[in-house]
Scaffold this motif. Structure first.
Motif, PDB file in Angstrom:
ATOM      1  N   GLY A 268       0.720  -1.325   0.093  1.00 19.57           N
ATOM      2  CA  GLY A 268       0.012   0.151  -0.007  1.00 19.57           C
ATOM      3  C   GLY A 268       0.711   1.281   0.192  1.00 19.57           C
ATOM      4  O   GLY A 268       0.131   2.507   0.155  1.00 19.57           O
ATOM      5  N   GLY A 269       2.187   1.153  -0.544  1.00 16.42           N
ATOM      6  CA  GLY A 269       2.815   2.462  -0.412  1.00 16.42           C
ATOM      7  C   GLY A 269       3.615   2.756   0.956  1.00 16.42           C
ATOM      8  O   GLY A 269       4.237   3.715   1.143  1.00 16.42           O
ATOM      9  N   ARG A 270       3.291   2.119   1.813  1.00 18.74           N
ATOM     10  CA  ARG A 270       3.905   2.372   3.209  1.00 18.74           C
ATOM     11  C   ARG A 270       5.479   2.030   3.281  1.00 18.74           C
ATOM     12  O   ARG A 270       5.758   0.897   3.047  1.00 18.74           O
ATOM     13  CB  ARG A 270       3.258   1.412   4.398  1.00 18.74           C
ATOM     14  N   PHE A 271       6.376   3.089   3.585  1.00 19.91           N
ATOM     15  CA  PHE A 271       7.761   2.697   3.957  1.00 19.91           C
ATOM     16  C   PHE A 271       7.717   1.565   5.024  1.00 19.91           C
ATOM     17  O   PHE A 271       8.518   0.631   4.718  1.00 19.91           O
ATOM     18  CB  PHE A 271       8.336   3.862   4.549  1.00 19.91           C
ATOM     19  N   GLY A 272       6.739   1.508   5.850  1.00 21.05           N
ATOM     20  CA  GLY A 272       7.125   0.276   6.893  1.00 21.05           C
ATOM     21  C   GLY A 272       6.704  -0.988   6.243  1.00 21.05           C
ATOM     22  O   GLY A 272       7.177  -2.155   6.533  1.00 21.05           O
ATOM     23  N   GLY A 273       6.397  -1.129   4.850  1.00 18.47           N
ATOM     24  CA  GLY A 273       6.149  -2.057   4.007  1.00 18.47           C
ATOM     25  C   GLY A 273       7.483  -2.737   3.610  1.00 18.47           C
ATOM     26  O   GLY A 273       7.868  -3.772   3.702  1.00 18.47           O
ATOM     27  N   LEU A 274       8.128  -1.707   3.220  1.00 18.11           N
ATOM     28  CA  LEU A 274       9.611  -2.045   2.828  1.00 18.11           C
ATOM     29  C   LEU A 274      10.324  -2.718   3.860  1.00 18.11           C
ATOM     30  O   LEU A 274      11.129  -3.832   3.676  1.00 18.11           O
ATOM     31  CB  LEU A 274      10.192  -0.953   2.364  1.00 18.11           C
ATOM     32  N   LEU A 275      10.297  -2.619   5.174  1.00 22.17           N
ATOM     33  CA  LEU A 275      10.939  -2.734   6.200  1.00 22.17           C
ATOM     34  C   LEU A 275      10.332  -4.304   6.559  1.00 22.17           C
ATOM     35  O   LEU A 275      11.044  -5.224   6.771  1.00 22.17           O
ATOM     36  CB  LEU A 275      10.756  -1.878   7.495  1.00 22.17           C
ATOM     37  N   GLU A 276       8.815  -4.517   6.308  1.00 19.06           N
ATOM     38  CA  GLU A 276       8.371  -5.777   6.578  1.00 19.06           C
ATOM     39  C   GLU A 276       8.831  -6.876   5.473  1.00 19.06           C
ATOM     40  O   GLU A 276       9.380  -7.865   5.771  1.00 19.06           O
ATOM     41  CB  GLU A 276       6.721  -5.752   6.303  1.00 19.06           C
ATOM     42  N   ALA A 277       9.081  -6.494   4.338  1.00 20.55           N
ATOM     43  CA  ALA A 277       9.572  -7.184   3.196  1.00 20.55           C
ATOM     44  C   ALA A 277      11.050  -7.483   3.650  1.00 20.55           C
ATOM     45  O   ALA A 277      11.711  -8.580   3.282  1.00 20.55           O
ATOM     46  CB  ALA A 277       9.595  -6.238   2.096  1.00 20.55           C
TER      47      ALA A 277
ATOM     48  N   GLY B 294      12.559  -7.745   6.642  1.00 20.74           N
ATOM     49  CA  GLY B 294      12.576  -8.859   7.796  1.00 20.74           C
ATOM     50  C   GLY B 294      11.999  -9.928   7.231  1.00 20.74           C
ATOM     51  O   GLY B 294      12.663 -10.981   7.831  1.00 20.74           O
ATOM     52  N   LEU B 295      11.198 -10.111   6.344  1.00 20.19           N
ATOM     53  CA  LEU B 295      10.682 -11.270   5.895  1.00 20.19           C
ATOM     54  C   LEU B 295      11.854 -11.976   5.115  1.00 20.19           C
ATOM     55  O   LEU B 295      12.479 -13.329   5.418  1.00 20.19           O
ATOM     56  CB  LEU B 295       9.571 -11.349   4.882  1.00 20.19           C
ATOM     57  N   ALA B 296      12.453 -11.504   4.275  1.00 19.37           N
ATOM     58  CA  ALA B 296      13.657 -11.947   3.480  1.00 19.37           C
ATOM     59  C   ALA B 296      14.843 -12.342   4.421  1.00 19.37           C
ATOM     60  O   ALA B 296      15.582 -13.408   4.202  1.00 19.37           O
ATOM     61  CB  ALA B 296      14.158 -10.923   2.497  1.00 19.37           C
TER      62      ALA B 296
ATOM     63  N   PHE C 148       7.886 -16.588  -3.939  1.00 15.28           N
ATOM     64  CA  PHE C 148       8.699 -15.916  -4.749  1.00 15.28           C
ATOM     65  C   PHE C 148      10.503 -16.350  -4.301  1.00 15.28           C
ATOM     66  O   PHE C 148      11.082 -16.798  -5.217  1.00 15.28           O
ATOM     67  CB  PHE C 148       8.843 -14.605  -5.033  1.00 15.28           C
ATOM     68  N   LEU C 149      10.379 -16.292  -3.085  1.00 13.35           N
ATOM     69  CA  LEU C 149      12.059 -16.427  -2.588  1.00 13.35           C
ATOM     70  C   LEU C 149      12.294 -17.673  -2.443  1.00 13.35           C
ATOM     71  O   LEU C 149      13.698 -18.068  -2.522  1.00 13.35           O
ATOM     72  CB  LEU C 149      12.261 -15.459  -1.429  1.00 13.35           C
ATOM     73  N   ARG C 150      11.485 -18.624  -1.843  1.00 13.70           N
ATOM     74  CA  ARG C 150      11.822 -19.921  -1.461  1.00 13.70           C
ATOM     75  C   ARG C 150      12.600 -20.677  -2.647  1.00 13.70           C
ATOM     76  O   ARG C 150      13.604 -21.393  -2.222  1.00 13.70           O
ATOM     77  CB  ARG C 150      10.498 -20.522  -0.989  1.00 13.70           C
ATOM     78  N   PRO C 151      11.982 -20.902  -3.853  1.00 10.39           N
ATOM     79  CA  PRO C 151      12.615 -21.672  -4.733  1.00 10.39           C
ATOM     80  C   PRO C 151      14.032 -21.038  -5.206  1.00 10.39           C
ATOM     81  O   PRO C 151      15.130 -21.630  -5.540  1.00 10.39           O
ATOM     82  CB  PRO C 151      11.759 -21.607  -6.032  1.00 10.39           C
TER      83      PRO C 151
END
Length: 310
Positions: free
Chosen positions: A16-25, A27-29, A291-294
């Motif tokens: 949704g365009g949130r900078f916090g989303g970049l941080l969530e991505a 952290g996930l990675a 997307f990342l797992r393989p």
């Protein structure tokens, strides 16, 4: 050892365009085992230069966020624990050398010594002009910046005598956790002159997306220059990126090679690290793990096969 990088550019759009989303991505990675998280750099962009660059394949719309990468990566450091953080690439000559040294040292301390820095010179003359920096001679400026950083990162009192910067008895604290060996790479097109610069300084090479044959030729040129100068080719790590697809398009729409196939081919060609970008392959944050797992599995398989062969 094979490594997988993740380009965080514009990933916030999946949230949704949130900078916090970049941080969530990020952290996930990091939790999934991605080795390197990167952001690119542009301070300004004019409509004219953007239009000209888009005609030759520039993938991002003019309104895409270009977060200042060193500031943004400081935030990423707070939500990650193991992945290295990098710039792909930082337009270093638009920053004064001693300020650049301070910024990179501070970020390395913030992230606990996990910083990998790709340095480049950019292509927009106007970006230099409005930053009050010289466009001509920018490659030489970058080389001197590396020398200034190394001098200051070794601890004080530091001294440097160069064409543009001279100092003695300088202290710049903090020094990086990695010290004067903080990882640096040049993100140049692999011309013979660029290869000579990379090897002479003993830095890594961060290549932009290019055809597979171009990657092979660049790696061969780096190895040949290492042999000519007596440098260990293993001391010049190679980081390359998979194809960037025009923003808003899918890989299928433009006929791009599947990212998993391209990543495998790049590792096989000799790349140490392959950076991927998800936006042409996923349409929601929920799709990122699949997307990342393989890709992570392919990285591990390549590393295992390389270990077996050696």
């Amino acid at each position: 050892m094979a490594r997988l990088g993740f380009n965080l550019m514009a990933v916030e759009e999946l949230y949704g365009g949130r900078f916090g989303g970049l941080l969530e991505a990020a952290g996930l990675a990091d939790r999934m085992g991605v080795d390197l998280l990167v952001l690119p750099d542009h301070v300004t962009m004019s409509e004219r230069t953007h239009r000209e660059r888009t005609a030759t394949g520039f993938p991002y719309p003019l309104e895409t966020n270009w977060f200042e990468p060193l500031i943004a990566l400081a935030a990423v450091a707070g939500v990650t624990e193991r992945a290295r953080l990098g710039t792909n690439v930082l337009i270093a000559p638009i920053r004064p050398a001693v300020l650049l040294a301070k910024q990179l040292a501070t970020l390395d301390v913030i992230c606990g010594g996990r910083l990998d820095v790709g340095l480049g010179v950019g292509w927009q003359e106007e970006e230099y002009r409005v930053s009050e920096r010289a466009f001509e001679g920018r490659f030489g400026i970058l080389e001197e910046q590396v020398a200034v950083c190394r001098a200051l990162w070794g601890g004080g009192p530091a001294a440097h005598t160069g064409r543009r910067v001279d100092f003695t008895d300088l202290h710049s604290v903090p020094v990086p956790v990695q010290g004067a060996d903080l990882r640096l790479s040049f993100g140049f097109n692999p011309t013979p002159r660029a290869v000579e610069r990379i090897v002479r300084h003993g830095l890594g090479w961060w290549g932009q997306p290019m055809p597979l044959d171009g990657v092979r030729e660049a790696i061969a040129a780096i190895r040949a220059e290492c042999e000519r100068t007596g440098r260990d080719p293993g001391s010049i790590p190679v980081t390359v990126a998979t194809t960037l697809v025009a923003h808003g398009k899918t890989a299928e729409e433009v006929g791009a090679m599947p990212v998993l196939e391209e990543a495998r081919a790049l590792w096989a060609a000799g790349a140490d690290c392959v950076i991927v970008h998800p936006l042409a392959f996923v349409r929601s944050a929920e799709e990122l793990p699949e997307f990342l797992r393989p890709l992570l599995d392919a990285r591990d398989a390549h590393a295992a096969s390389t270990t077996t062969l050696s």
